[in-house]
Write a protein that holds these residues in place. Sequence first.
Motif, PDB file in Angstrom:
ATOM      1  N   LEU A  37     -12.353 -22.126 -55.250  1.00 30.28           N
ATOM      2  CA  LEU A  37     -11.892 -21.778 -53.841  1.00 30.28           C
ATOM      3  C   LEU A  37     -10.457 -21.022 -53.870  1.00 30.28           C
ATOM      4  N   ILE A  38      -9.794 -21.081 -55.080  1.00 27.40           N
ATOM      5  CA  ILE A  38      -8.391 -20.165 -55.052  1.00 27.40           C
ATOM      6  C   ILE A  38      -8.917 -18.591 -55.155  1.00 27.40           C
ATOM      7  N   ARG A  40     -11.539 -17.349 -53.562  1.00 25.07           N
ATOM      8  CA  ARG A  40     -11.757 -17.001 -52.040  1.00 25.07           C
ATOM      9  C   ARG A  40     -10.583 -16.847 -51.395  1.00 25.07           C
ATOM     10  N   GLN A  41      -9.631 -17.811 -51.491  1.00 23.90           N
ATOM     11  CA  GLN A  41      -8.406 -17.637 -50.774  1.00 23.90           C
ATOM     12  C   GLN A  41      -7.694 -16.506 -50.997  1.00 23.90           C
ATOM     13  N   PHE A  42      -7.408 -16.178 -51.962  1.00 26.90           N
ATOM     14  CA  PHE A  42      -6.901 -15.014 -52.526  1.00 26.90           C
ATOM     15  C   PHE A  42      -7.229 -13.634 -51.946  1.00 26.90           C
ATOM     16  N   VAL A  43      -8.636 -13.748 -52.066  1.00 28.95           N
ATOM     17  CA  VAL A  43      -9.268 -12.286 -51.574  1.00 28.95           C
ATOM     18  C   VAL A  43      -9.220 -12.229 -49.929  1.00 28.95           C
ATOM     19  N   GLN A  44      -9.333 -13.507 -49.422  1.00 30.07           N
ATOM     20  CA  GLN A  44      -9.214 -13.645 -47.976  1.00 30.07           C
ATOM     21  C   GLN A  44      -7.820 -13.009 -47.487  1.00 30.07           C
ATOM     22  N   ARG A  45      -6.640 -13.527 -48.164  1.00 26.24           N
ATOM     23  CA  ARG A  45      -5.463 -13.013 -48.103  1.00 26.24           C
ATOM     24  C   ARG A  45      -5.124 -11.690 -48.157  1.00 26.24           C
ATOM     25  N   GLU A  46      -5.694 -10.927 -49.228  1.00 29.56           N
ATOM     26  CA  GLU A  46      -5.506  -9.771 -49.464  1.00 29.56           C
ATOM     27  C   GLU A  46      -6.312  -8.678 -48.289  1.00 29.56           C
ATOM     28  N   LEU A  47      -7.337  -9.202 -48.094  1.00 36.53           N
ATOM     29  CA  LEU A  47      -8.186  -8.543 -46.786  1.00 36.53           C
ATOM     30  C   LEU A  47      -7.386  -8.550 -45.723  1.00 36.53           C
ATOM     31  N   ARG A  48      -6.695  -9.548 -45.531  1.00 40.46           N
ATOM     32  CA  ARG A  48      -5.916  -9.699 -44.074  1.00 40.46           C
ATOM     33  C   ARG A  48      -4.710  -8.552 -44.116  1.00 40.46           C
ATOM     34  N   ARG A  49      -4.286  -8.566 -45.430  1.00 39.99           N
ATOM     35  CA  ARG A  49      -3.262  -7.565 -45.405  1.00 39.99           C
ATOM     36  C   ARG A  49      -3.604  -6.082 -45.240  1.00 39.99           C
ATOM     37  N   SER A  50      -4.695  -5.928 -46.192  1.00 35.64           N
ATOM     38  CA  SER A  50      -5.135  -4.398 -46.409  1.00 35.64           C
ATOM     39  C   SER A  50      -5.695  -4.013 -45.136  1.00 35.64           C
ATOM     40  N   ASP A  52      -5.813  -5.649 -41.866  1.00 34.39           N
ATOM     41  CA  ASP A  52      -5.125  -6.008 -40.825  1.00 34.39           C
ATOM     42  C   ASP A  52      -6.074  -6.762 -39.883  1.00 34.39           C
ATOM     43  N   PHE A  53      -6.844  -7.640 -40.566  1.00 33.90           N
ATOM     44  CA  PHE A  53      -7.982  -8.493 -39.727  1.00 33.90           C
ATOM     45  C   PHE A  53      -7.874  -9.789 -40.374  1.00 33.90           C
ATOM     46  N   ASP A  54      -7.768 -10.786 -39.649  1.00 33.30           N
ATOM     47  CA  ASP A  54      -7.444 -12.264 -40.011  1.00 33.30           C
ATOM     48  C   ASP A  54      -8.975 -13.038 -39.823  1.00 33.30           C
ATOM     49  N   LEU A  55      -9.308 -13.243 -40.999  1.00 35.72           N
ATOM     50  CA  LEU A  55     -10.716 -14.129 -40.967  1.00 35.72           C
ATOM     51  C   LEU A  55     -10.456 -15.261 -40.556  1.00 35.72           C
ATOM     52  N   LYS A  56      -9.511 -15.949 -40.594  1.00 36.75           N
ATOM     53  CA  LYS A  56      -9.251 -17.265 -40.260  1.00 36.75           C
ATOM     54  C   LYS A  56      -9.362 -17.291 -38.699  1.00 36.75           C
ATOM     55  N   ALA A  57      -8.812 -16.353 -38.200  1.00 29.23           N
ATOM     56  CA  ALA A  57      -8.857 -16.475 -36.539  1.00 29.23           C
ATOM     57  C   ALA A  57     -10.198 -16.092 -36.019  1.00 29.23           C
ATOM     58  N   GLU A  58     -11.057 -15.452 -36.960  1.00 28.32           N
ATOM     59  CA  GLU A  58     -12.503 -15.386 -36.408  1.00 28.32           C
ATOM     60  C   GLU A  58     -13.516 -16.620 -37.048  1.00 28.32           C
ATOM     61  N   GLY A  59     -12.725 -17.643 -37.652  1.00 27.58           N
ATOM     62  CA  GLY A  59     -13.554 -18.593 -37.802  1.00 27.58           C
ATOM     63  C   GLY A  59     -14.145 -18.867 -39.280  1.00 27.58           C
ATOM     64  N   TYR A  60     -13.718 -17.911 -40.430  1.00 24.59           N
ATOM     65  CA  TYR A  60     -13.816 -18.206 -41.915  1.00 24.59           C
ATOM     66  C   TYR A  60     -12.869 -18.823 -42.163  1.00 24.59           C
ATOM     67  N   GLN A  61     -13.156 -19.945 -43.083  1.00 26.74           N
ATOM     68  CA  GLN A  61     -12.083 -20.563 -43.840  1.00 26.74           C
ATOM     69  C   GLN A  61     -12.670 -20.609 -45.554  1.00 26.74           C
ATOM     70  N   PHE A  62     -11.828 -20.384 -46.206  1.00 24.73           N
ATOM     71  CA  PHE A  62     -12.412 -20.157 -47.427  1.00 24.73           C
ATOM     72  C   PHE A  62     -12.743 -21.622 -48.307  1.00 24.73           C
ATOM     73  N   TYR A  63     -12.267 -22.598 -47.425  1.00 26.69           N
ATOM     74  CA  TYR A  63     -12.667 -24.141 -48.102  1.00 26.69           C
ATOM     75  C   TYR A  63     -13.890 -24.368 -47.426  1.00 26.69           C
TER      76      TYR A  63
END
Length: 87
Positions: A37-38, A40-50, A52-63
């Motif tokens: 899980l961790i 996936r969490q870190f990659v999701q966070r870094e993709l959001r930053r690099s 500028d796309f929020d996977l969470k807002a689009e329904g993806y949850q790392f958990y």
Amino acid sequence: RSQHAGTRLVAGSMLARTQPGPNIDALLDLLTVDEHLINRQFVQRELRRSLDFDLKAEGYQFYNSRTEREQKISLLRPKLRKLAEAK
């Protein structure tokens, strides 16, 4: 693709932060199949930053379950590829 979870964590985070374009498919695969899980969490966070796309807002949850992650990434992959190519 390392067998070592910590190596995947560091490599995935750094590639998502610094070189998402040429590595987007591998990063999206990590978000889908990595059992830690961790990672996936870190990659999701870094993709959001690099990207500028929020996977969470689009329904993806790392958990979420692997099946849920596969479905969501499958739908988002074309959009994320375009964003990554532009970076």
